[in-house]
Design an enzyme around this catalytic site. Structure first.
Site, mmCIF file in Angstrom:
data_model
loop_
_atom_site.group_PDB
_atom_site.id
_atom_site.type_symbol
_atom_site.label_atom_id
_atom_site.label_comp_id
_atom_site.label_asym_id
_atom_site.label_seq_id
_atom_site.Cartn_x
_atom_site.Cartn_y
_atom_site.Cartn_z
ATOM 1 N N ALA A 20 2.118 10.248 -6.863
ATOM 2 C CA ALA A 20 2.630 11.243 -6.299
ATOM 3 C C ALA A 20 2.927 10.937 -4.793
ATOM 4 O O ALA A 20 2.498 11.751 -3.827
ATOM 5 C CB ALA A 20 1.576 12.305 -6.342
ATOM 6 N N GLY A 68 7.335 10.446 -5.799
ATOM 7 C CA GLY A 68 6.441 11.185 -6.963
ATOM 8 C C GLY A 68 6.729 12.968 -6.428
ATOM 9 O O GLY A 68 6.791 13.597 -7.311
ATOM 10 N N SER A 122 -6.980 5.820 -11.099
ATOM 11 C CA SER A 122 -5.917 4.794 -11.260
ATOM 12 C C SER A 122 -5.442 4.782 -12.599
ATOM 13 O O SER A 122 -6.356 4.950 -13.510
ATOM 14 C CB SER A 122 -6.840 3.458 -10.772
ATOM 15 O OG SER A 122 -6.097 2.263 -11.360
ATOM 16 N N ASP A 129 3.956 2.022 -6.370
ATOM 17 C CA ASP A 129 4.240 1.410 -5.069
ATOM 18 C C ASP A 129 3.749 -0.026 -5.161
ATOM 19 O O ASP A 129 3.644 -0.650 -4.097
ATOM 20 C CB ASP A 129 3.525 2.255 -3.938
ATOM 21 C CG ASP A 129 2.078 2.123 -4.063
ATOM 22 O OD1 ASP A 129 1.577 1.778 -5.119
ATOM 23 O OD2 ASP A 129 1.694 2.672 -3.197
ATOM 24 N N ARG A 142 2.874 -1.135 -11.954
ATOM 25 C CA ARG A 142 4.057 -1.286 -12.703
ATOM 26 C C ARG A 142 4.063 -2.109 -14.048
ATOM 27 O O ARG A 142 4.330 -1.844 -15.094
ATOM 28 C CB ARG A 142 5.411 -1.844 -11.834
ATOM 29 C CG ARG A 142 5.727 -0.819 -10.891
ATOM 30 C CD ARG A 142 7.036 -0.917 -10.239
ATOM 31 N NE ARG A 142 7.556 -0.194 -9.490
ATOM 32 C CZ ARG A 142 7.649 -0.408 -8.247
ATOM 33 N NH1 ARG A 142 7.116 -1.389 -7.622
ATOM 34 N NH2 ARG A 142 8.204 0.523 -7.389
ATOM 35 N N CYS A 193 -6.056 -23.938 4.525
ATOM 36 C CA CYS A 193 -6.076 -24.929 5.600
ATOM 37 C C CYS A 193 -5.075 -24.696 6.884
ATOM 38 O O CYS A 193 -5.299 -24.707 7.856
ATOM 39 C CB CYS A 193 -5.913 -26.455 5.395
ATOM 40 S SG CYS A 193 -4.730 -26.575 4.217
#
Lengths: 615, 537
Positions: free
Chosen positions: A26, A30, A96, A118, A123, A174
């Site tokens: 959203a 969205g 989620s 996003d 996805r 490193c």
């Protein structure tokens, strides 16, 4: 209700009224999508988003106002949309989509799924869920002026993962800890420093000198170690975590500055092999800072000019004090989460990364630019989202009418291309028979060193991060079905720190992985290699024939083009990035001529887009 | 751009994601702009939404209509309980909620009446956006705005078709943000400071560290000089010669005691950059053309700053610049120690500043000679110089010309209509012109009433044949298309309004910020096939 139904024609209007839609996300796309759906006459919509509203959303996510900042995007989007149209039935989940609550059965309830996401992880996941549930999926993404919409239907079209995406760039530890050579290295280090001091302490994000640098011969490392014990300059405090030590100093700016930017640097200098071919770093002392000039007169906005060293040190001190206060407000086990839109957190990273850049003779950057790099910011505007969200609905209507064969993959250009087209439709590709997600027997080859790869790393970095699984079960295809990883919490955890070779996994071994939530089974063929290029831990290759093939695209060399291994997800991310689009141009066909491929997503040097990283 | 808006929110944060596209100065232009919308149709309010969110200065809605049931069905910014109220007022109020930093106004008046009684009304706007106007009123409005040199954007959503037309007399663009801009490195004609700097470095006597951290620009410079010395002063001309130069550079990579070549990233970069670095410095044809534009040649006290700047650059090119534009003054990122990178960068910056100073003198002289009261800021001059290779101009035809069958671009219309099996998007342009004529004749749009679709198809067919004939063309429009457009019955679908709202707002932002090149001048979108098309009419 919606006037449009008449023009859409009889079957369409019926299908729209009976359609059950899942909208995932959203945010920028969205919000526009919900509005378009409601006004096209869709009645039954579920919207899910785990995010909350931020100030920087307000320039385009028009269902939100400043009084909504901090609230659930899904919930507020639903309420705002209903304000405008009380007749629609919208259900909002502040959650989620990757949660186990939304399994294949949940997806099967819908006529169609529309992604307004996003990030690649979600996805990938929704792609798999829709394949498992055999529900059509409309995928979309925007970045600045560019946008894209595509339709995914099991067995009929390419899935989201049919084309390999370029791996998310990461830097060897490193380089970050010992030998930075680009601004991005210092920015990553600064973000690690933030987490070490105030955030989630991750051993992979150590900021102190790394004595296990592969460049150091055993001897040189040893010398340094001995010196360390003798001088006790940096050594004595190494034993403690950076956080513990900093807390004991009371977050004293001078002490912390001198440890990070003077003593640690001196210690690095003692690793002489590192500096044989490199310019050695110059330690800085808090009380004796060099007089560096500001890049621009002070009338230029603070975020848009490069700060002097004195300014950096001052900002560092101020941030430290401010963050210390915020940190102590979190209580006993609390911690801060780095956020690019939080002023203190951003100033902290801007100042410390620039101090480190100065030490290593790397160009300093403005806070505005550092924000781009650290936050992995993708520019986002209302207009692109409006166009893309409407294109999603147009494609959705074709799917609803059973005319999926007429669907296209649609690209939005920044300006009309040489063939005068702003929106470019391309034919949808067939599923790739080699796809390790949607083919009938998915398999993939992973190159790694079985003697150095732990089960835990296999699970976290390969199965979850690179291969997009959520809760994998893994067994060895050795005739005995030896179980390596279990998705049940607590089971098989004793394996975590063991190496693959301890289970007799070697070159040619096959691992059977199963993600129950995604209804996804994958066969992994292990290709053992003692040492991988660029000190990578592993390499996922489609199949062995690709192992020796040349990479399709060159990595961008622009310093700003780099991303970090700890990506911040950003709004309205593209499905593909610029590099990828250029590449996918080679496989485009049908609706376009080859001559326009290069013109499609040209890389520009003058544009701010170059500062932006797209997944 | 002020730091805090009325909303009390930090604008840098609120607008962060767009500042990265058009910068602070683009945002400032946007915040100073005044936009007028004619008619709060679904397309109109979608355009405004996309301008209010990024923070346009102010907007005014002119609309004499009262809200009807059908408005509520496709317009997000009108609601059921407002039926019967002023469409201008309600839409303004709901749109204004999107951004506290934007001022909203409305005129509850018929645009036609306003045009008759108070044509001066439109003078205050940066741009006017027109939706839902009949051909007759649109032409009146376009005339008034053309005379006042105010840009006009016409936009409509008609069934599954979107249409947009930009009408601007002259629009100059300094920052066109080209897609593939070459670097401006001048290796083919090095300026004195670059020569001096490169000559001050001796690659042969450098230690290993310095050798592998010498910027590739210097490396190419050195080997290019060597090449020129060996080839009568001329640079590599073709692929083969460029490869030879690359080979020379490759041989310059240091070898260790065992004769094995070292890893020198800067040399790799130099080899990769040879082709790019050898692109000759030249003036792009578009800019050359602008130099010869009457506006640049015949300056007057009324001349816009753009033309004064352009003329100054032209004079620079003809004199001090020896045929080259002012130096851009930037170099790409490259492997180098920062000390020498900065020295090199400074050489470019200093030369660019020198060029800017010369041009500034010319600008001031021109302003004095023109007895112009205004001055051009140093910042503007600098920006212009930096972008001098990319400046562009857009001159649209007026609507009056387009609607005159003698002056309309019939050549392109004809060739597109006969193009590819007669399926070009140009057909929709002709159809839209047809339905507008239909409206002028019958005071309604074809197919608006379901019972009348068939007879309307025949009427519209006649009108379109006549129109094409007036243009002196012989093409035909397939009857299927005429059927389809009649079936639309002038309905405005929200989804199409949303797409056109996005496209049109983007063009408005281009015009307001003076960045990127706007569409010249007509854009057509076909949602059925997801195709789009831009054409100059």
């Amino acid at each position: 209700m919606a006037a449009s139904l008449g023009v859409l024609g009889e079957p369409t209007s019926k299908n729209v009224l009976s359609c059950k839609l899942l909208v995932v996300g959203a945010g920028g796309i969205g919000c526009e999508l919900l509005k378009n759906l409601v006004l096209t006459g869709f009645h039954d919509i579920v919207v899910i988003d785990l995010d909350t509203i931020d100030v920087s959303n307000l320039n385009r996510q028009f269902l939100f106002r400043k009084e909504h900042v901090g609230k659930s995007k899904a919930q507020v989007a639903k309420e705002s949309a209903l304000n405008f149209n009380p007749n629609a039935k919208i259900t909002a989940y502040h959650d989620s989509i990757m949660s186990p609550d939304y399994g294949v059965d949940f997806f099967k309830k819908f006529t169609m799924v529309m992604n307004a996401l996003d990030n690649r992880a979600a996805r990938n996941h929704v792609n798999r869920m829709c394949l498992a549930a055999d529900i059509p999926l409309i995928e979309s993404g925007t970045a600045g002026y560019l946008g894209q919409v595509t339709v995914i239907k099991k067995g009929l079209t390419e899935c989201y993962e049919c084309q390999p995406k370029p791996p998310q760039k990461s830097f060897p530890g490193c380089t970050i800890r010992n030998t930075p050579s680009e601004p991005i290295h210092c920015v990553v280090w600064a973000k690690h420093l933030f987490n070490q001091l105030f955030g989630e302490e991750d051993p992979d994000q150590d900021v102190s000198p790394d004595t296990e640098d592969p460049e150091l011969t055993a001897e040189a490392g040893q010398t340094a170690l001995e010196q360390k014990e003798q001088s006790n300059v940096a050594g004595g405090i190494e034993r403690k975590s950076t956080r513990t030590w900093a807390m004991e100093t009371g977050y004293d700016a001078k002490k912390i500055f001198n440890k990070l930017f003077r003593d640690d640097i001196k210690y690095l200098l003692s690793m002489e092999t590192l500096w044989k071919k490199r310019r050695p770093p110059n330690p800085l002392d808090f009380d004796n800072l060099p007089h560096t000039e500001c890049s621009e007169p002070s009338t230029v906005m603070r975020d848009q000019r490069v700060w002097s060293m004195k300014e950096c040190a001052q900002v560092f001190s101020d941030c430290l004090a401010g963050l210390k206060k915020e940190f102590s407000n979190q209580g006993e086990n609390g911690m801060l989460v780095w956020d690019k839109d939080d002023e203190l957190a951003m100033d902290f990273v801007a100042s410390t990364s620039n101090i480190r850049s100065h030490i290593f003779g790397i160009n300093q950057k403005t806070k505005f630019d550092i924000k781009s790099m650290a936050g992995n910011i993708i520019p986002a505007i209302a207009t692109t989202n409006a166009i893309i969200a409407a294109v999603i609905v147009m494609e959705g209507l074709k799917v609803l009418n059973g005319r999926i064969e007429e669907c296209k993959q649609i690209y939005l250009n920044r300006q009309p291309n040489p063939r005068k087209k702003l929106l470019v439709p391309c034919a949808l590709d067939k599923p790739s028979p080699k796809c390790y997600v949607c083919s009938s027997k998915p398999e993939v080859t992973v190159v790694l060193n079985t003697e150095k790869m732990t089960i835990k790393t296999l699970e976290d970095k390969i199965l979850k991060s690179a291969l997009g699984m959520v809760a994998p079960d893994v067994e060895i295809d050795d005739g005995k079905g030896t179980i390596l990883i279990s998705s049940e919490e607590g089971e098989m955890e004793e394996n975590n720190d063991k190496f693959l070779s301890e289970f007799h996994v070697g070159n040619g071994s096959i691992l059977k992985c199963d993600d129950f939530l995604q209804s996804y089974e994958l066969k992994i063929i292990i290709a053992h290699k003692d040492k991988l290029e660029e000190d990578k831990e592993f390499d996922v290759v489609g199949d062995l024939s690709e192992l020796h093939a040349k990479p399709l695209v060159e990595q961008p060399t622009n310093q700003n083009g780099s991303t970090t291994s700890h990506q911040e997800e950003e709004d309205d991310l593209m499905i593909v990035d610029e590099v990828e689009v250029i590449k996918s141009g080679t496989k485009r066909k049908a609706d376009q001529e080859p001559d326009e491929i290069n013109a499609k997503r040209p890389k520009s040097s003058g544009d701010h887009n170059d500062d932006i990283v797209i997944l | 751009m002020s730091a805090k808006g009325k909303s009390g929110l930090d604008k840098n944060n609120k607008y962060d994601r767009q500042l990265r596209l058009w910068g602070d100065h683009g945002q400032t232009s946007l915040e100073q702009a005044r936009v007028c919308l004619i008619n709060a149709t679904a397309t109109g309010t979608e355009i405004l939404k996309n301008l209010i969110l990024p923070g346009v200065g102010s907007f005014t809605i002119v609309d004499g209509n009262k809200i009807k049931g059908e408005d509520v069905g496709n317009n997000f910014f009108l609601s059921q309980e407002n039926i019967g109220e002023s469409r201008a007022k309600t839409a303004m109020e709901l749109l204004n909620e999107l951004n506290d930093d934007v001022n909203g106004c409305y005129e509850d008046e018929n645009p036609e009446t306003l045009l008759e009684n108070n044509p001066e009304f439109f003078k205050k706007f940066t741009i006017v956006v027109a939706t839902g106007l009949s051909e007759r009123v649109l032409l009146q409005l376009a005339d008034v705005l053309w005379q006042q040199s105010i840009p006009l954007l016409v936009c409509r959503s008609y069934g599954f078709i979107g249409y947009m037309r930009l009408v601007v007399k002259e629009h100059t663009v300094i920052e066109s943000h080209p897609d593939n801009a070459h670097e401006d490195l001048r290796l083919d004609r090095p300026f004195p400071a670059l020569v001096k700097y490169c000559d001050s470095l001796n690659m042969d006597t450098m230690n290993k560290k310095d050798h592998s951290h010498t910027p590739w620009l210097v490396i190419i410079y050195k080997y290019l000089q060597q090449w020129k010395n060996e080839h009568n002063g001329s640079p590599p001309q073709n692929y083969k010669e460029k490869n030879q130069l690359k080979q020379m550079i490759r041989e310059g990579i240091r070898k260790n005691e065992d004769g094995i070549t070292e890893d020198e990233e800067n040399f790799d970069e130099a080899i990769k950059s040879v082709n790019m670095a050898l692109v000759p410095t030249r003036i792009p044809s578009e800019v050359e053309k602008l130099f010869n534009d009457p506006c640049a040649i015949n300056l007057s006290p009324e001349s816009k700053p753009f033309w004064i700047l352009l003329r100054s650059v032209k004079e620079f090119v003809e004199n001090e610049g020896n045929g080259a534009l002012p130096l851009r003054g930037s170099i790409p990122d490259m492997t180098a120690d920062s000390g020498r990178y900065i020295q090199l960068q400074n050489a470019y910056i200093e030369q660019a500043n020198k060029d800017v100073a010369v041009i500034t003198d010319k600008v001031n002289m021109l302003i004095n000679s023109l007895a112009k009261g205004v001055s051009i800021s140093d910042q503007e001059i600098k920006l212009f110089c930096k972008n001098s290779a990319f400046v562009r101009i857009l001159r649209c035809t007026s609507l009056a010309e387009e609607y005159n069958s003698q002056t309309i671009n019939t050549q392109d219309i004809g060739s597109h209509l006969e193009d590819e099996d007669g399926d070009s998007e140009m057909i929709f342009y002709v159809l839209l012109r047809g339905v507008d004529r239909f409206y002028e004749e019958y005071n309604r749009y074809p197919g608006g009433d379901n019972d009348q679709v068939e007879p309307d198809v025949q009427l519209l067919k006649g009108i379109i044949s006549k129109l094409i004939h007036e243009w002196g063309l012989t093409s035909n429009v397939k009857e299927d298309y005429i059927h389809e457009i009649c079936r639309y019955g002038a309905s405005e679908l929200h989804t199409i309004a949303s797409i056109m709202g996005g496209c049109a707002a983007q063009e408005v932002i281009k015009v307001i910020t003076g960045q990127f090149v706007p569409i010249d001048n007509t854009f057509i979108y076909n949602a059925v096939k997801q195709t789009s098309f831009a054409v100059k009419l």
